[in-house]
Scaffold this motif. Sequence first.
Motif, mmCIF file in Angstrom:
data_model
loop_
_atom_site.group_PDB
_atom_site.id
_atom_site.type_symbol
_atom_site.label_atom_id
_atom_site.label_comp_id
_atom_site.label_asym_id
_atom_site.label_seq_id
_atom_site.Cartn_x
_atom_site.Cartn_y
_atom_site.Cartn_z
ATOM 1 N N THR A 39 0.830 -1.207 0.000
ATOM 2 C CA THR A 39 0.000 0.000 0.000
ATOM 3 C C THR A 39 0.865 1.258 0.000
ATOM 4 O O THR A 39 0.562 2.248 -0.694
ATOM 5 C CB THR A 39 -0.942 -0.003 1.224
ATOM 6 N N GLU A 40 1.962 1.212 0.776
ATOM 7 C CA GLU A 40 2.860 2.356 0.802
ATOM 8 C C GLU A 40 3.509 2.565 -0.565
ATOM 9 O O GLU A 40 3.672 3.706 -1.028
ATOM 10 C CB GLU A 40 3.932 2.152 1.870
ATOM 11 N N GLU A 41 3.879 1.454 -1.234
ATOM 12 C CA GLU A 41 4.446 1.565 -2.587
ATOM 13 C C GLU A 41 3.421 2.189 -3.543
ATOM 14 O O GLU A 41 3.763 3.027 -4.392
ATOM 15 C CB GLU A 41 4.884 0.202 -3.098
ATOM 16 N N VAL A 42 2.179 1.779 -3.423
ATOM 17 C CA VAL A 42 1.117 2.319 -4.280
ATOM 18 C C VAL A 42 0.938 3.809 -4.015
ATOM 19 O O VAL A 42 0.761 4.616 -4.945
ATOM 20 C CB VAL A 42 -0.190 1.547 -4.071
ATOM 21 N N PHE A 43 0.958 4.207 -2.724
ATOM 22 C CA PHE A 43 0.831 5.624 -2.389
ATOM 23 C C PHE A 43 1.974 6.441 -3.011
ATOM 24 O O PHE A 43 1.760 7.536 -3.560
ATOM 25 C CB PHE A 43 0.821 5.811 -0.868
ATOM 26 N N GLN A 44 3.206 5.896 -2.920
ATOM 27 C CA GLN A 44 4.340 6.598 -3.523
ATOM 28 C C GLN A 44 4.159 6.711 -5.045
ATOM 29 O O GLN A 44 4.434 7.756 -5.647
ATOM 30 C CB GLN A 44 5.639 5.855 -3.201
ATOM 31 N N LEU A 92 2.871 9.701 -10.011
ATOM 32 C CA LEU A 92 1.969 9.810 -11.164
ATOM 33 C C LEU A 92 1.264 11.159 -11.179
ATOM 34 O O LEU A 92 1.097 11.788 -12.244
ATOM 35 C CB LEU A 92 0.949 8.668 -11.149
ATOM 36 N N GLN A 93 0.826 11.587 -10.037
ATOM 37 C CA GLN A 93 0.146 12.877 -9.955
ATOM 38 C C GLN A 93 1.070 14.011 -10.392
ATOM 39 O O GLN A 93 0.681 14.924 -11.144
ATOM 40 C CB GLN A 93 -0.355 13.109 -8.521
ATOM 41 N N SER A 94 2.323 13.911 -9.947
ATOM 42 C CA SER A 94 3.301 14.935 -10.325
ATOM 43 C C SER A 94 3.582 14.910 -11.827
ATOM 44 O O SER A 94 3.674 15.963 -12.497
ATOM 45 C CB SER A 94 4.597 14.719 -9.542
ATOM 46 N N ILE A 122 8.709 9.257 -18.495
ATOM 47 C CA ILE A 122 7.405 8.914 -17.891
ATOM 48 C C ILE A 122 6.841 7.652 -18.503
ATOM 49 O O ILE A 122 6.303 6.772 -17.811
ATOM 50 C CB ILE A 122 6.430 10.098 -18.057
ATOM 51 N N GLN A 123 6.970 7.516 -19.824
ATOM 52 C CA GLN A 123 6.469 6.305 -20.493
ATOM 53 C C GLN A 123 7.217 5.053 -20.028
ATOM 54 O O GLN A 123 6.613 3.978 -19.855
ATOM 55 C CB GLN A 123 6.586 6.466 -22.005
ATOM 56 N N ALA A 124 8.504 5.198 -19.828
ATOM 57 C CA ALA A 124 9.282 4.052 -19.315
ATOM 58 C C ALA A 124 8.810 3.653 -17.907
ATOM 59 O O ALA A 124 8.749 2.473 -17.557
ATOM 60 C CB ALA A 124 10.767 4.411 -19.313
ATOM 61 N N ARG A 125 8.455 4.654 -17.093
ATOM 62 C CA ARG A 125 7.992 4.358 -15.721
ATOM 63 C C ARG A 125 6.648 3.633 -15.748
ATOM 64 O O ARG A 125 6.371 2.753 -14.959
ATOM 65 C CB ARG A 125 7.880 5.659 -14.930
ATOM 66 N N LEU A 126 5.817 4.037 -16.729
ATOM 67 C CA LEU A 126 4.494 3.388 -16.834
ATOM 68 C C LEU A 126 4.599 1.928 -17.220
ATOM 69 O O LEU A 126 3.669 1.138 -16.995
ATOM 70 C CB LEU A 126 3.638 4.148 -17.868
ATOM 71 N N ALA A 127 5.722 1.555 -17.824
ATOM 72 C CA ALA A 127 5.890 0.145 -18.235
ATOM 73 C C ALA A 127 6.141 -0.776 -17.040
ATOM 74 O O ALA A 127 6.019 -1.996 -17.156
ATOM 75 C CB ALA A 127 7.040 0.046 -19.241
ATOM 76 N N HIS A 128 6.525 -0.185 -15.896
ATOM 77 C CA HIS A 128 6.774 -1.006 -14.700
ATOM 78 C C HIS A 128 5.458 -1.611 -14.186
ATOM 79 O O HIS A 128 4.421 -0.935 -14.183
ATOM 80 C CB HIS A 128 7.430 -0.161 -13.601
ATOM 81 N N THR A 129 5.512 -2.891 -13.720
ATOM 82 C CA THR A 129 4.314 -3.578 -13.198
ATOM 83 C C THR A 129 3.984 -3.086 -11.794
ATOM 84 O O THR A 129 4.870 -3.011 -10.928
ATOM 85 C CB THR A 129 4.544 -5.097 -13.155
ATOM 86 N N LEU A 130 2.721 -2.755 -11.587
ATOM 87 C CA LEU A 130 2.287 -2.330 -10.246
ATOM 88 C C LEU A 130 2.123 -3.552 -9.321
ATOM 89 O O LEU A 130 1.712 -4.624 -9.765
ATOM 90 C CB LEU A 130 0.953 -1.585 -10.347
ATOM 91 N N PRO A 131 2.425 -3.409 -8.038
ATOM 92 C CA PRO A 131 2.173 -4.524 -7.098
ATOM 93 C C PRO A 131 0.677 -4.797 -6.996
ATOM 94 O O PRO A 131 -0.138 -3.878 -7.088
ATOM 95 C CB PRO A 131 2.747 -3.999 -5.782
#
Length: 462
Positions: free
Chosen positions: A206-211, A216-218, A240-249
């Motif tokens: 949950t903390e990872e998701v909050f971070q 993402l908001q920024s 930013i596009q490269a970051r979006l490619a990362h899998t969310l927990p």
Amino acid sequence: MASSSGIKAELTCSVCLDLFQDPVLTRCEHTFCRRCVLQFWGQQRRNICPLCRKVCPSAQLLRNRALAGVLDSLRQREDVQLCAAHHLEKSLYCCDDQQLLCYQCRDSPRHQGHTVLGITDAKARYKEEIENTLKSLQDRKSKCEALKIKSEKYMARLQDWARQTESQIKNSFRKLHVYLNDEESSLIQQVRQEERDSSRKLQNMTEEVFQELRVLQSSIQEVERQMQDGILDLKGVKDIQARLAHTLPTPVLIMHKVPFGKFAGPTEYKVWKNLRKFVDTVPSTLSLDAESAHPNLEISADGSSVRLKTPQLSQVVCSRLSLEPCALAAQGFSRGCHYWEVSVAGEGWAVGVGSRSALERGRLALAPQAGNWPLTFHNGAFECFYPLHTLAASSKPQLIGVFLNLDSGYLSFYDARDMSHIFTVPSKSSERLHPCFVPPSSGETLSVARSERWETLALCST
């Protein structure tokens, strides 16, 4: 010397003509029963002496203590020998009515024609009869005293047995309570530990998701600003596009690792399986001994069942006891506690214990005096022969439990479907005892319930 009758006349109240009762003195020194003089005064309406007619105030009635003492002594000494009707000594005995009489009673019409003896002659005549009666009374007293002692001994034994049994039950259940409480606590602790571990993992996720949300908001705000200003930083967009490619927990992966099945299974059955280590006497695995069996018996290849080849085989009577075709178990017991179960059907079967020496060419006498202790089933009723007891069965028996306690010397039978008690009999023997089996006379099979079958039955009942 004054006669006995003369003395008694002096001790007689002149009003009631009976021996004084609570004698009192008037002012004129005459003696009467207190009740007599008070009743007389009540009838006369004046307090006058019944003899001399002098006035006697009631307040001056004094108890004649000396006379009362004499009367008490006389009654204690002669009460049984004094005739109530004539106040004379009972010196005669009526043989017909078996009564003590005075002389006036003897001459009364009631006793005319009766045989009347003096006390001394009567005692001599009935001395032997009285002595025999006395001896019988003494014997009965001795028997009663012996019975009282035996009853007290049995009462003490009963109380000791009850206390020991109560202690045994408490100890057995205490062990079960301790185990169940420990098992419950252990399982609850495991569940709580799993909850803590999984909660910690979910909290970290949950903390990872909050971070990630903050980043993402920024990034969204930055891209929107560049689009409004018309100034695009392509390098920043690519980052930013490269970051979006990362899998969310994902919490699903964490929840899949929680051991739900470990705790959500058949908890009662798992606990029951572990409880078996606390059971002192588990069902024995028995096999029938073909060599001990009667030729008319057919034993299965695995030694677990037996039936009559010819159901109409007649009984053989020997020494006034019926001998039944029988098979013994190969296993025998000389000490300890043992329990087994037998599947039964039909009528005319018997189960219990017996010794090899009691066998007569494959037949067994169904009686304790022959060294065997069986339970039989005939005409819808159980029969046990120590002594002969009959108990009507509420339904057709299907599974009989047999418990042999050689340490305490008793044998108990149960309806193993609900462990309701049928009979308990003493069964002490110097020989090795073997489970014995007499198959139904109607030809059905009688089977020994194996331990795996016992587990299956127990599982089905849960």
